[in-house]
Design an enzyme around this catalytic site. Structure first.
Site, mmCIF file in Angstrom:
data_model
loop_
_atom_site.group_PDB
_atom_site.id
_atom_site.type_symbol
_atom_site.label_atom_id
_atom_site.label_comp_id
_atom_site.label_asym_id
_atom_site.label_seq_id
_atom_site.Cartn_x
_atom_site.Cartn_y
_atom_site.Cartn_z
ATOM 1 N N CYS A 71 0.831 -1.197 0.000
ATOM 2 C CA CYS A 71 0.000 0.000 0.000
ATOM 3 C C CYS A 71 0.869 1.251 0.000
ATOM 4 O O CYS A 71 2.060 1.209 0.276
ATOM 5 C CB CYS A 71 -0.953 0.040 1.179
ATOM 6 S SG CYS A 71 -1.978 -1.412 1.368
ATOM 7 N N LYS A 98 6.421 -4.674 -2.892
ATOM 8 C CA LYS A 98 7.865 -4.456 -2.769
ATOM 9 C C LYS A 98 8.292 -4.449 -1.308
ATOM 10 O O LYS A 98 9.262 -5.101 -0.931
ATOM 11 C CB LYS A 98 8.249 -3.136 -3.439
ATOM 12 C CG LYS A 98 9.745 -2.817 -3.382
ATOM 13 C CD LYS A 98 10.549 -3.789 -4.213
ATOM 14 C CE LYS A 98 12.011 -3.421 -4.262
ATOM 15 N NZ LYS A 98 12.807 -4.438 -4.964
#
Length: 604
Positions: free
Chosen positions: A2, A599
């Site tokens: 997010c 990531k």
């Protein structure tokens, strides 16, 4: 996981939010949204899918000088527009974006919000309804309502809150989830990552857990939850716009693979002087000398980098090294030695699982070293020491240059400790020279991209399964290579110790099963691994060999320049990164943004 962006002041909020969200795409997401406001109107737009899908829904009349935006990676509730952020309170007055996990959201819902109507299934919607209730039903001020909600909410969070009746202010709070304040002239910003706002400012302010920030266009006020005002210094982010662009590359991953020779040379210039003497913080060296065991804690690719450095660290420092999966150690820390030291590997410095371990280590008084790519990150702030890997921004979800940079950085650390101990092997290890040869080896492999692409097309075009095998450090590289292939090509792939094939795995080998064999280090290792190659070939496997120069034979597929055995994992992993890249590319997949992955994993 997010991403949050927000801006208040004399700027075009829509443009800034959208550009910021695009820079946060690498964190992983499945939906996105923005809320933009000015004195006359407010606009809330959300979309499932890519940022481009959200942009397509934004009209020319969506304008304002204040706004918040969000990219969501589903944790509570499916990927739908109703579950996408920003979320609104019961009346729609308050708007909230949130990263993290609210652990007691069901309790809050039943205890405080009976009779409220909810559009989605997220924990975030519970939080904004709670704030709205405290203002509109209990008649608290916005600030007091926010504080009260924060006193009730349990879990990890980074919040950015707006009041549609007073759109000149953004309220911010964080706990166990990264958030930065960006400072400008006549405007201020909030973001999950400096990259989101680097086009607008290079001046940032860190906020710590359980701190509340009030942003207006001209002022940033930081307090604790009791209202005590705190002083925070700003810092200048050392980011270059050219570092975060793809340039002429089709994907960030290919750009980052190509940058690895430069990263090796950057590490040399950082951790060695002009005469080749290694320069590492003496306090770190002393702490390792005082430890009787080193514990490397990490996740994913960083965990594999830890394995690739274990033998080197032990041989050069004469200190035993143990590896641990951070997500497991956070819940069950095994029996430790009498004088432990923790080394945490994390590209982002924000990995939630690693932070959970670090919190426990700090409580136990255990010294810690964070090896990270991001200065000022949570792990770097909270650990005893920090060592930067200087890889530059890594934007592709699949890590490449951070892995090799972690190994190289730990090589400097191992040599420095060994030299301080007077270990002859460390004194004889000419790391600057050897790492320069590694950079050349990488360049040689990168010049053979067409060959790798051709081999991948023949080996992996239609397969659903594949295996990597190796011995010693090659086994550790095989683990990382398998992760890379499965991450971005969606081929089910596992990395195995070659000697373990006969203990079960060989039952999975059938006609045309792809097996990629890694061979480096010594003739003995090569001989035994080639024996395993014969075993799988006899059962119909389609074998591709990646072999270090000097151990190669006629018919081998990819030859890697010989480098020092301590650094061989760096050279040997490069072909496997290219194999994963071309396997994904040839399948028409999004190399940089594989499905379901983020990531930086900032929630446990």
């Amino acid at each position: 996981m997010c991403g949050i962006v927000g801006v208040v002041g004399n700027r075009n909020a829509t443009d800034i939010l959208m550009q910021g969200l695009e820079k946060l795409e690498y964190r992983g997401y499945d939906s996105a949204g923005i809320f933009v406001a000015n004195a006359n109107q407010t606009n809330l737009i959300k979309s499932v899918g890519r940022i481009a899908d959200l942009r397509a829904k934004i009209g020319i009349d969506v304008a304002g000088s204040t706004g918040i935006g969000h990219t969501r990676w589903a944790t509570h509730g499916q990927s739908t527009e109703d579950n996408a952020h920003p979320h609104t309170s019961q009346t729609g007055r308050f708007v909230l974006v949130h990263n993290g996990v609210i652990e007691n959201y069901l309790h809050i819902k039943t205890e405080f919000l009976a009779g409220h109507d909810f559009k989605g299934q997220t924990d975030t919607e519970i939080a904004v309804h709670l704030i709205g209730k405290f203002v509109e039903e209990d008649k608290l001020s916005v600030l007091e309502a926010f504080k009260k909600a924060l006193s009730i909410i349990e879990g990890s969070y980074a919040f950015a809150l707006m009041d549609s009746q007073a759109t000149d202010t953004i309220y911010v709070a964080k706990n166990k989830s990264p958030l930065l304040i960006g400072l400008g002239e006549g405007y201020n910003m909030v973001c999950s990552d400096a990259m989101a706002m680097i086009r607008e400012t290079s001046e940032f302010m860190e906020i710590h857990d359980k701190e509340l920030v009030i942003l207006t266009k001209d002022k940033v006020t930081v307090t604790d939850y009791d209202g005590k005002e705190l002083i925070r210094d700003s810092y200048t982010a050392e980011l270059d716009l050219s570092d975060i662009g793809k340039g002429t590359y089709p994907f960030y991953m290919l750009k980052e693979i190509d940058e690895q020779p430069t990263v090796m040379r950057q590490l040399i210039s950082t951790y060695a002087d002009e005469t080749g003497n290694v320069q590492v913080d003496p306090a770190i060296i002393t702490s390792i000398q005082e430890a009787d065991r080193l514990y490397i804690l990490a996740a994913g690719t960083s965990y594999h980098a830890g394995f690739a450095t274990k033998n080197m660290l032990e041989q050069l420092t004469d200190t035993p090294v143990e590896l641990g999966v951070a997500s497991e150690w956070g819940y069950h820390m095994p029996l430790l030695s009498k004088k432990p030291m923790f080394i945490l590997l994390s590209q982002s410095g924000e990995t939630a699982d690693s932070r959970q371990v670090l919190v426990k280590a700090n409580a136990m008084g255990i010294p810690s070293l964070t090896v990270t790519n991001v200065p000022g990150s949570t792990l770097s702030r909270e650990s005893t020491y920090t060592m930067l890997i200087h890889a530059g921004p890594e934007i592709a979800v699949a890590s490449t240059k951070a892995y090799t940079a972690q190994i190289a950085a730990l090589a400097f650390l191992a040599k420095a400790v060994g030299e301080a101990n007077g270990k002859q092997e460390a004194l004889d290890f000419n790391l600057v020279h050897e790492l320069s040869l590694v950079a050349q080896s990488i360049e040689a492999t990168l010049s053979e991209k067409d060959l790798v692409a051709e081999k991948v097309q023949a080996l992996l075009a239609t397969t659903r399964n594949a295996f990597y095998i190796g011995r010693g450090n090659d086994y550790y590289v095989a683990m990382e290579a398998a992760l890379k292939l499965k991450e971005i090509s969606y081929i089910q792939c596992e990395g195995f110790a070659a000697g373990e094939l006969k203990h079960g795995t060989i039952s999975l080998i059938e006609e045309d099963t792809p097996v990629i064999a890694l061979i480096s280090s010594s003739q003995l290792v090569a001989s035994h691994t080639r024996g395993n190659i014969q075993e799988v070939a006899a059962r119909g496997a389609h074998v591709l060999t990646v072999v270090e120069e000097g151990l190669d034979r006629e018919g081998d597929d990819i030859i890697v320049n010989k480098v020092h055995p301590f650094l061989a994992p760096i050279a040997m992993v490069i072909p496997t990164q290219l194999i994963a890249y071309y396997a994904s590319l040839q399948r028409g997949l999004d190399v940089d943004k594989p499905r379901n992955l983020a990531k930086a994993v900032t929630v446990e």
